[in-house]
Enzyme design. Sequence first.
Site, short mmCIF file in Angstrom:
data_model
loop_
_atom_site.label_atom_id
_atom_site.label_comp_id
_atom_site.label_asym_id
_atom_site.label_seq_id
_atom_site.Cartn_x
_atom_site.Cartn_y
_atom_site.Cartn_z
N SER A 65 0.80 -1.22 0.00
CA SER A 65 0.00 0.00 0.00
C SER A 65 0.83 1.28 0.00
O SER A 65 0.31 2.35 -0.31
CB SER A 65 -0.95 0.01 1.20
OG SER A 65 -0.23 0.14 2.41
N LYS A 88 0.93 4.60 6.96
CA LYS A 88 0.44 5.39 5.83
C LYS A 88 1.09 6.78 5.89
O LYS A 88 1.80 7.12 6.85
CB LYS A 88 -1.08 5.56 5.89
CG LYS A 88 -1.88 4.28 5.98
CD LYS A 88 -1.90 3.48 4.71
CE LYS A 88 -2.73 2.22 4.86
NZ LYS A 88 -2.66 1.35 3.66
#
Length: 278
Positions: free
Chosen positions: A42, A119
């Site tokens: 990701s 993230k």
Amino acid sequence: MAEKEGVLHSIWETVKTVVYALLIAGIFRTLFFQPFWIPSGSMKDTLLIGDFLFVNKMAYGYSYASCPSIRIPALGVDIGADDFCGVFQGAEDRLWGSEPERGDVVVFRHPVTGRDFIKRLIGLPGDRIQMQDGQLILNGTPVTVTDAGIFEEEFAPQGPQGLRPRCANGAVGAGAVCEKRRFTETLPNGVSHDILDIRSQGYDDTGVYTVPEGHYFFMGDNRDNSRDSREPQASGGVGFVPREDIVGRADRIIFSSAGRSMLYFWTWRSDRFFKAID
């Protein structure tokens, strides 16, 4: 008798040494740095599957989330930070806290599942965030994006989970080149980082997200292959992340392995040792 006492003394000293070592390691991990192994794609191409790094817990101060999590699925061990330090959940302030900055790569606890996620911090409290045709709109202004060529990787199983990458150049065979479009995104504070684009998908166009006070908005750099704050928690996404759920900042990759195990030395990525995270 003396010999038996000597053996018992030796065993006791060994036990004490192990206990002290575990205590020191626990304190070090709680207060300073937490190891983190990248399990998914990701955050490509900033972070690759198999990158190993230490999370700087001192960067933003301490909350209940600073306590370690211990998960060993093979042994059925699943102990979260809330199990160790749940009594501190809901505290209004972080101990010796400082504010994260836009563009930081951050490890945080998923607000629902408690799993550690990594993230990039995109939205601060009060920000208005929207995606339009795959472009980030921040407080009504499109973020600057420039073409950075093509990101290429082999279409093959990656990491311990054997995940295969998604490709912008369609269905490719095993061992073929998997391509993604790469762009450099520059945030308003001057932080630049690469993002990847695979194809049009639902979260390329969204409504406006207004970040609540005391919360943050995170996105993966591999925009079409990331479950993040664009997806509500009710659907399994991250949603808005409370300040207390932040663990720390990822600053540098220590080690990286492209194989199923870090012991497969022939899969080590020598160009990523001690690589700074932008």
